[in-house]
Design an enzyme around this catalytic site. Structure first.
Site, PDB file in Angstrom:
ATOM      1  N   LYS A 167      43.280  58.580  22.617  1.00  0.00           N
ATOM      2  CA  LYS A 167      42.470  57.454  21.698  1.00  0.00           C
ATOM      3  C   LYS A 167      41.240  57.152  22.500  1.00  0.00           C
ATOM      4  O   LYS A 167      41.371  56.617  23.626  1.00  0.00           O
ATOM      5  CB  LYS A 167      43.144  56.210  21.271  1.00  0.00           C
ATOM      6  CG  LYS A 167      42.516  55.149  20.658  1.00  0.00           C
ATOM      7  CD  LYS A 167      43.320  53.992  20.291  1.00  0.00           C
ATOM      8  CE  LYS A 167      42.563  52.718  19.910  1.00  0.00           C
ATOM      9  NZ  LYS A 167      43.228  51.634  19.733  1.00  0.00           N
TER      10      LYS A 167
ATOM     11  N   ASP B  57      36.629  47.723  21.795  1.00  0.00           N
ATOM     12  CA  ASP B  57      37.220  47.585  20.182  1.00  0.00           C
ATOM     13  C   ASP B  57      37.094  46.097  20.138  1.00  0.00           C
ATOM     14  O   ASP B  57      37.660  45.087  20.366  1.00  0.00           O
ATOM     15  CB  ASP B  57      38.580  47.769  20.207  1.00  0.00           C
ATOM     16  CG  ASP B  57      39.345  47.296  18.885  1.00  0.00           C
ATOM     17  OD1 ASP B  57      38.717  47.288  17.890  1.00  0.00           O
ATOM     18  OD2 ASP B  57      40.673  47.156  18.748  1.00  0.00           O
TER      19      ASP B  57
ATOM     20  N   LYS C 164      38.639  40.290  16.328  1.00  0.00           N
ATOM     21  CA  LYS C 164      39.617  39.537  17.236  1.00  0.00           C
ATOM     22  C   LYS C 164      39.540  38.338  17.728  1.00  0.00           C
ATOM     23  O   LYS C 164      38.376  37.900  17.846  1.00  0.00           O
ATOM     24  CB  LYS C 164      39.643  40.592  18.568  1.00  0.00           C
ATOM     25  CG  LYS C 164      40.342  42.088  18.285  1.00  0.00           C
ATOM     26  CD  LYS C 164      40.330  42.789  19.573  1.00  0.00           C
ATOM     27  CE  LYS C 164      40.762  44.230  19.281  1.00  0.00           C
ATOM     28  NZ  LYS C 164      42.185  44.327  18.818  1.00  0.00           N
TER      29      LYS C 164
ATOM     30  N   ASP D  73      40.678  49.797  25.283  1.00  0.00           N
ATOM     31  CA  ASP D  73      41.314  50.394  24.355  1.00  0.00           C
ATOM     32  C   ASP D  73      40.959  52.028  24.275  1.00  0.00           C
ATOM     33  O   ASP D  73      41.475  52.741  23.564  1.00  0.00           O
ATOM     34  CB  ASP D  73      40.598  49.865  23.174  1.00  0.00           C
ATOM     35  CG  ASP D  73      41.584  49.889  21.995  1.00  0.00           C
ATOM     36  OD1 ASP D  73      42.880  49.842  22.032  1.00  0.00           O
ATOM     37  OD2 ASP D  73      41.039  49.929  20.795  1.00  0.00           O
TER      38      ASP D  73
ATOM     39  N   ASP E  53      40.745  46.284  12.352  1.00  0.00           N
ATOM     40  CA  ASP E  53      41.239  46.345  13.791  1.00  0.00           C
ATOM     41  C   ASP E  53      42.532  47.282  13.879  1.00  0.00           C
ATOM     42  O   ASP E  53      42.927  47.360  14.929  1.00  0.00           O
ATOM     43  CB  ASP E  53      41.901  44.947  13.961  1.00  0.00           C
ATOM     44  CG  ASP E  53      41.765  44.662  15.555  1.00  0.00           C
ATOM     45  OD1 ASP E  53      41.291  45.687  16.216  1.00  0.00           O
ATOM     46  OD2 ASP E  53      42.499  43.771  15.878  1.00  0.00           O
TER      47      ASP E  53
ATOM     48  N   GLU F  23      41.857  50.587  13.593  1.00  0.00           N
ATOM     49  CA  GLU F  23      41.026  51.487  13.739  1.00  0.00           C
ATOM     50  C   GLU F  23      41.261  52.910  14.242  1.00  0.00           C
ATOM     51  O   GLU F  23      40.793  53.957  14.190  1.00  0.00           O
ATOM     52  CB  GLU F  23      39.483  51.082  14.042  1.00  0.00           C
ATOM     53  CG  GLU F  23      39.355  51.054  15.511  1.00  0.00           C
ATOM     54  CD  GLU F  23      40.230  50.167  16.135  1.00  0.00           C
ATOM     55  OE1 GLU F  23      40.496  50.356  17.542  1.00  0.00           O
ATOM     56  OE2 GLU F  23      40.752  49.257  15.785  1.00  0.00           O
TER      57      GLU F  23
ATOM     58  N   ARG G 253      44.031  54.320  14.918  1.00  0.00           N
ATOM     59  CA  ARG G 253      44.851  55.309  14.112  1.00  0.00           C
ATOM     60  C   ARG G 253      43.717  56.391  13.210  1.00  0.00           C
ATOM     61  O   ARG G 253      43.995  57.658  12.982  1.00  0.00           O
ATOM     62  CB  ARG G 253      45.924  54.834  13.458  1.00  0.00           C
ATOM     63  CG  ARG G 253      45.296  54.057  12.349  1.00  0.00           C
ATOM     64  CD  ARG G 253      46.628  52.955  11.818  1.00  0.00           C
ATOM     65  NE  ARG G 253      46.706  52.078  13.140  1.00  0.00           N
ATOM     66  CZ  ARG G 253      47.966  51.068  12.729  1.00  0.00           C
ATOM     67  NH1 ARG G 253      48.546  51.058  11.792  1.00  0.00           N
ATOM     68  NH2 ARG G 253      47.948  49.995  13.893  1.00  0.00           N
TER      69      ARG G 253
END
Length: 621
Positions: free
Chosen positions: A393, A398, A405, A415, A475, A477, A479
């Site tokens: 990933k 993020d 967040k 992330d 959030d 995102e 995946r």
């Protein structure tokens, strides 16, 4: 190194000025950081570029501007300690932490190994306790040295025995692997003084060799001792040859060099810290051991440590340095330094659109930089026994998107931990060149940001396998980007088995804490492989349930699926989501590393790089 057609170069004196400035910049870059000059788009094609380790480019016009004064902005840019964005553009390259300069070698036991060293580290096993003994007793029996350690103790008049006795409660005769005593300084008339440190190797077990995680604790302890003992230029590590295991040199070197990592890229002046800066050489002396092949094993371990270093660099880097373009530059550099065994392919927006990567591009729309879909391919010499995929990933930052967040925002640079582990492993693989396995390293790099183009809740995206996804939460995102990356590894690369690493869910952190990653797979053989590799590398993992009945939570009223399940079991539904983008017949594992990728005290841990590199190596056996 100058463009001879540049009209600003009026004569020999001007050339001398420019050459001196260029040399000064390069020398400055070798000790701290080179100044950053941007290559103008109008630069003539005949310009010869000076490339530093940080991929910074200098032209004669830039140098002329600098030497003649230039603007205040240009002078300020030249004084920056590291390369970052400008007001008008993103950073194009991320600097790598240099590899430690300490030399690590192995050799036979003998007086010379001790006599020539400023620091002598003596490894000792604690005797195995009697099963009928009192484990709660505070008393520690007197230490009993064997072999070369015993001879050295006698030569020093029992000083090592006294050192162990003085620290008996803490050291426990070496019963805790990686424990060390304070240094004992011994002065000899007519010779330089020496320091002696006892190193715990754990409890001796005649039936069981020392495992890899323990060897790594020992290597890490030695690097710490070398750092703590100032003004010691050389060190010897005396180890008993019995029960240390076949991977001694590789595992020791991996941990030793990893322990010397210090990220000074964003520090200046007295804040810069160099680990073990006085130590020039360390010699491993294994009593009765075979040093044949030790140099190759040490080099292999050093390469794995270099991969871990890159993993830490990527996770530590702030977003004003690391974006999709600078990560793509890092991938290209991995390929450049591999000697040709790794090739780099970077897909841009157009190529991703042609492949229908709507899930990835939906997230990337909010980024400042263009999407950079990274594909590194490692091909070994000789027969390819297996083709595997390693997907990471690559969210460089993020914010959560429009579902912004409300906590931990300052940590969301980590992330990209999955891509960091995968690219760190790629660096190690490119140097160690394992036989028999072809590897595809895949990262869909972008950021999850907020702007007028960013995806919003209720959007429906179409992944490259044709499946439609209703975005319930921006959030969730990671995946979405992984969906298209997995389809690419499966369909376009034709990988026979795939592992994927990501900092995917806080739910996994709640389940397993901050030192253990979660593994989701329906393939028992792959689960066993990853468990064995986890135990061998010390990257701790735990297999988690793939509860198919939770798939109901991903049903959408208007699309094929949603990107989010219910509140409970979130780590499981995330794993189930990802299985929709890999052939059901192929071994696939999702590895959630959200917990162990970051340490609140030290920063990036490098977690995952060793696990991926070792898993790859074993695939070709």
């Amino acid at each position: 190194l100058l463009d001879p057609s540049d009209p600003s170069i009026s004569g020999p004196r001007e050339i001398m000025k420019l050459s001196s400035l260029a040399l000064g910049l390069l020398l400055r870059g070798s000790s701290t950081h080179a100044s950053a000059f941007t290559l103008p788009s109008s630069a003539p094609p005949t310009s010869v570029l000076i490339r530093t380790a940080n991929a910074r480019r200098i032209t004669s016009s830039s140098l002329t501007t600098a030497i003649r004064g230039g603007s205040t902005t240009q002078r300020n840019m030249a004084d920056r300690p590291f390369e970052t964005w400008t007001f008008d553009g993103p950073c194009g390259a991320m600097e790598w932490t240099p590899s430690p300069s300490v030399s690590l070698t192995a050799g036979p036991a003998g007086d010379a190994a001790v006599d020539d060293a400023d620091l002598v580290i003596v490894g000792v096993f604690a005797p195995k306790k009697d099963k009928d003994g009192d484990d709660e007793s505070d008393e520690v029996e007197a230490i009993a040295f064997d072999g070369a350690a015993k001879e050295l103790d006698e030569k020093l008049g029992g000083a090592l025995t006294e050192l162990a006795a003085d620290n008996s409660k803490a050291f426990q005769n070496g019963g805790s692997a990686g424990s060390v005593t304070p240094a004992l300084r011994v002065a000899t008339p007519g010779a330089k003084s020496k320091r002696y440190v006892l190193l715990g190797l754990g409890t001796y077990d005649a039936d069981k060799p020392v495992d890899s995680p323990t060897l790594m604790k020992i290597g890490s302890a030695v690097s710490s001792a070398c750092h703590d003992e100032k003004r010691a230029a050389s060190a010897s590590v005396l180890l008993p040859g019995d029960r240390l295991g076949p991977s001694l040199y590789r595992d020791f070197a991996t941990a030793f060099y990893s322990g010397l990592y210090a990220d000074n890229r964003y520090r200046t002046g007295k804040k810069i810290e160099v680990k073990a800066e006085d130590v020039k050489s360390v010699r491993l002396v294994v009593e009765g051991g075979d040093a044949d092949g030790a140099a190759a094993d040490i080099a292999a371990g050093m390469n794995v440590a270099a991969g871990c270093s890159l993993t830490k660099d990527i996770v530590n880097a702030p977003h004003n340095v690391l974006n999709s373009e600078s990560l793509a530059d890092t991938a290209r550099r991995i390929a450049e330094e591999s000697g040709g065994c790794i090739t780099a392919e970077i897909l841009g927006k157009k190529e991703c659109e042609e492949r229908g990567m709507g899930a990835y591009l939906g997230v990337a729309r909010g980024s400042e930089t263009e999407p950079q879909f990274i594909h590194l391919t490692y091909k070994p010499e000789g027969e390819v026994k297996k083709k595997v995929g390693c997907v990471g990933k690559g969210l460089l930052f993020d914010t959560g998107g429009y579902n912004i967040k409300t906590a931990m925002m300052e940590l969301m640079k980590f992330d990209c931990g999955g891509s960091a582990a995968v690219l760190g492993a790629a660096r190690a693989v490119g140097q160690n060149k394992p036989d028999g396995v072809e590897v595809h390293f895949v990262v869909a790099a972008c950021e999850n940001m907020i702007n007028a183009r960013a995806v919003v809740p209720s959007d429906i995206l179409t992944a490259s396998n044709g499946k439609t996804i209703e975005v319930l939460n921006t959030d969730a995102e990671g995946r979405l980007t992984l969906a298209d990356a997995l389809v690419f590894a499966d369909k376009e690369c034709g990988c026979e088995s795939i592992i994927e690493l990501s900092t995917l869910t806080g739910a996994c952190m709640i389940s397993l804490g901050k030192q253990i990653c979660g593994v989701w797979t329906e393939d028992d053989d792959l689960a066993k492989e990853l468990d064995e590799v986890s135990k061998a590398t010390g990257d701790k993992s735990w297999r988690m349930p793939m509860a198919d009945e939770y798939r109901e939570q991903l049903k959408s009223k208007i699309a094929d699926m949603t990107n989010l399940g219910d509140r409970y079991g979130g780590a499981i539904t995330a794993a189930l989501f990802l299985t929709e983008f890999v052939d059901k017949k192929k071994p696939f594992a999702h590895i959630d590393i959200a917990g162990p990728v970051w340490d609140d005290k030290t920063g990036a841990t490098g977690f995952g790089a060793k696990l991926v590199a070792e898993w790859v190596r074993r695939q070709g056996e």
